[in-house]
Enzyme design. Structure first.
Site, PDB file in Angstrom:
ATOM      1  N   SER A 112       0.814  -1.215   0.000  1.00 47.68           N
ATOM      2  CA  SER A 112       0.000   0.000   0.000  1.00 47.68           C
ATOM      3  C   SER A 112       0.850   1.267   0.000  1.00 47.68           C
ATOM      4  O   SER A 112       0.422   2.295  -0.526  1.00 47.68           O
ATOM      5  CB  SER A 112      -0.965  -0.004   1.191  1.00 47.68           C
ATOM      6  OG  SER A 112      -0.255  -0.024   2.405  1.00 47.68           O
ATOM      7  N   THR A 113       2.047   1.216   0.561  1.00 47.32           N
ATOM      8  CA  THR A 113       2.929   2.388   0.559  1.00 47.32           C
ATOM      9  C   THR A 113       3.162   2.876  -0.864  1.00 47.32           C
ATOM     10  O   THR A 113       3.105   4.077  -1.131  1.00 47.32           O
ATOM     11  CB  THR A 113       4.277   2.052   1.236  1.00 47.32           C
ATOM     12  OG1 THR A 113       4.022   1.629   2.574  1.00 47.32           O
ATOM     13  CG2 THR A 113       5.215   3.241   1.240  1.00 47.32           C
ATOM     14  N   ALA A 115       1.271   1.838  -3.634  1.00 45.62           N
ATOM     15  CA  ALA A 115      -0.030   2.032  -4.286  1.00 45.62           C
ATOM     16  C   ALA A 115      -0.600   3.416  -3.975  1.00 45.62           C
ATOM     17  O   ALA A 115      -1.179   4.065  -4.848  1.00 45.62           O
ATOM     18  CB  ALA A 115      -1.006   0.943  -3.848  1.00 45.62           C
ATOM     19  N   ARG A 116      -0.403   3.891  -2.756  1.00 48.46           N
ATOM     20  CA  ARG A 116      -0.927   5.199  -2.361  1.00 48.46           C
ATOM     21  C   ARG A 116      -0.179   6.349  -3.023  1.00 48.46           C
ATOM     22  O   ARG A 116      -0.600   7.497  -2.935  1.00 48.46           O
ATOM     23  CB  ARG A 116      -0.874   5.336  -0.840  1.00 48.46           C
ATOM     24  CG  ARG A 116      -1.821   4.386  -0.153  1.00 48.46           C
ATOM     25  CD  ARG A 116      -1.585   4.327   1.336  1.00 48.46           C
ATOM     26  NE  ARG A 116      -2.249   3.151   1.876  1.00 48.46           N
ATOM     27  CZ  ARG A 116      -2.925   3.139   3.006  1.00 48.46           C
ATOM     28  NH1 ARG A 116      -3.049   4.235   3.722  1.00 48.46           N
ATOM     29  NH2 ARG A 116      -3.484   2.032   3.419  1.00 48.46           N
ATOM     30  N   LEU A 136       9.700  -8.376 -11.260  1.00 48.73           N
ATOM     31  CA  LEU A 136       8.695  -7.438 -10.767  1.00 48.73           C
ATOM     32  C   LEU A 136       8.426  -6.372 -11.821  1.00 48.73           C
ATOM     33  O   LEU A 136       9.368  -5.905 -12.472  1.00 48.73           O
ATOM     34  CB  LEU A 136       9.213  -6.737  -9.502  1.00 48.73           C
ATOM     35  CG  LEU A 136       9.676  -7.633  -8.357  1.00 48.73           C
ATOM     36  CD1 LEU A 136      10.543  -6.851  -7.387  1.00 48.73           C
ATOM     37  CD2 LEU A 136       8.472  -8.217  -7.647  1.00 48.73           C
ATOM     38  N   GLU A 137       7.184  -5.971 -11.966  1.00 48.06           N
ATOM     39  CA  GLU A 137       6.820  -4.900 -12.890  1.00 48.06           C
ATOM     40  C   GLU A 137       6.270  -3.729 -12.085  1.00 48.06           C
ATOM     41  O   GLU A 137       5.323  -3.890 -11.321  1.00 48.06           O
ATOM     42  CB  GLU A 137       5.759  -5.371 -13.888  1.00 48.06           C
ATOM     43  CG  GLU A 137       6.181  -6.569 -14.719  1.00 48.06           C
ATOM     44  CD  GLU A 137       5.815  -7.913 -14.103  1.00 48.06           C
ATOM     45  OE1 GLU A 137       4.940  -7.963 -13.212  1.00 48.06           O
ATOM     46  OE2 GLU A 137       6.418  -8.919 -14.499  1.00 48.06           O
ATOM     47  N   TYR A 170       4.271 -26.508 -12.877  1.00 46.43           N
ATOM     48  CA  TYR A 170       5.014 -25.614 -13.774  1.00 46.43           C
ATOM     49  C   TYR A 170       6.315 -26.280 -14.228  1.00 46.43           C
ATOM     50  O   TYR A 170       6.689 -26.212 -15.394  1.00 46.43           O
ATOM     51  CB  TYR A 170       5.304 -24.298 -13.044  1.00 46.43           C
ATOM     52  CG  TYR A 170       5.800 -23.201 -13.942  1.00 46.43           C
ATOM     53  CD1 TYR A 170       4.914 -22.454 -14.711  1.00 46.43           C
ATOM     54  CD2 TYR A 170       7.151 -22.897 -14.016  1.00 46.43           C
ATOM     55  CE1 TYR A 170       5.366 -21.436 -15.537  1.00 46.43           C
ATOM     56  CE2 TYR A 170       7.612 -21.883 -14.840  1.00 46.43           C
ATOM     57  CZ  TYR A 170       6.711 -21.149 -15.597  1.00 46.43           C
ATOM     58  OH  TYR A 170       7.166 -20.146 -16.415  1.00 46.43           O
ATOM     59  N   GLN A 180      14.603 -18.644 -13.525  1.00 45.64           N
ATOM     60  CA  GLN A 180      15.115 -17.342 -13.978  1.00 45.64           C
ATOM     61  C   GLN A 180      16.023 -16.739 -12.917  1.00 45.64           C
ATOM     62  O   GLN A 180      15.764 -16.836 -11.729  1.00 45.64           O
ATOM     63  CB  GLN A 180      13.988 -16.404 -14.391  1.00 45.64           C
ATOM     64  CG  GLN A 180      13.025 -16.002 -13.318  1.00 45.64           C
ATOM     65  CD  GLN A 180      11.842 -15.214 -13.885  1.00 45.64           C
ATOM     66  OE1 GLN A 180      11.590 -15.183 -15.077  1.00 45.64           O
ATOM     67  NE2 GLN A 180      11.108 -14.570 -13.008  1.00 45.64           N
TER      68      GLN A 180
END
Length: 188
Positions: A112-113, A115-116, A136-137, A170, A180
């Site tokens: 949330s840090t 996202a906000r 990560l994107e 997988y 990876q």
């Protein structure tokens, strides 16, 4: 299917090597300064991004095509921070290496840090018997530059244990992102 607790996460990290390096508690400070937390939470694990980034650029003015992705669309960066231009994105990898058990599936949600602040973290599920560093994107949805901090928390992994073990994992499918090591671009 049930969500797994901090006790289960700690046990799996110790006995199965599910997360390496592993932090059994929550780290909220480094060198006396507040950081975006990482480590084990009540029902998840807060992952960190490493200092290896691929910053998207439009220098080559190409079309973004997932089937024929042009690696020249990224600039490699190794730094403690990554500044993402407005309405752009960057890729990174986790500090942590994951080994997902055959009866487990994870979902990863941004913290949330970030996202906000208009920074969206997107990570696809870690499938049964997937192994590797997570790519990560980060999307900057704001009209201003946005900062990502290396070696601090960026997202939370939630672990689900299946009621029944899957027939094909997988690893069995020889998934294209298995094992990876670094920031991995799209593959077909």
């Amino acid at each position: 299917m049930s969500i797994k607790s901090d006790k289960w996460i700690r046990r799996m990290a110790a006995e199965y090597g599910m997360i390496e390096p592993f932090e059994p508690g929550q780290v909220k400070q480094k060198d006396g300064h507040s950081i975006v937390s990482y480590g084990t939470s009540s029902y998840g694990y807060d992952i960190r991004c490493s200092d290896e980034f691929k910053l998207f650029t439009n220098l080559n003015s190409t079309i973004v095509d997932p089937k024929r992705f042009d690696s020249n669309s990224f600039v490699d960066l190794k730094n403690d921070i990554c500044i993402i231009p407005p309405n752009s994105f960057a890729l990174a990898r986790t500090v942590e290496y994951f080994r997902i058990p055959r009866n487990v599936l994870t979902i990863c949600l941004g913290k949330s840090t970030y996202a906000r602040c208009g920074i969206i973290v997107n990570v696809t599920p870690f499938e049964p018997e997937w192994e590797g560093y997570v790519t990560l994107e980060f999307s900057n949805t704001t009209p201003l530059p946005a900062k990502i901090y290396a070696n601090e928390g960026v997202a939370q992994v939630i672990f689900f244990e299946a009621d029944e073990v899957c027939e094909t994992s997988y690893k069995d499918r020889k998934g294209k992102y298995q094992f990876q090591q670094g920031v991995t671009l799209p593959k077909i």
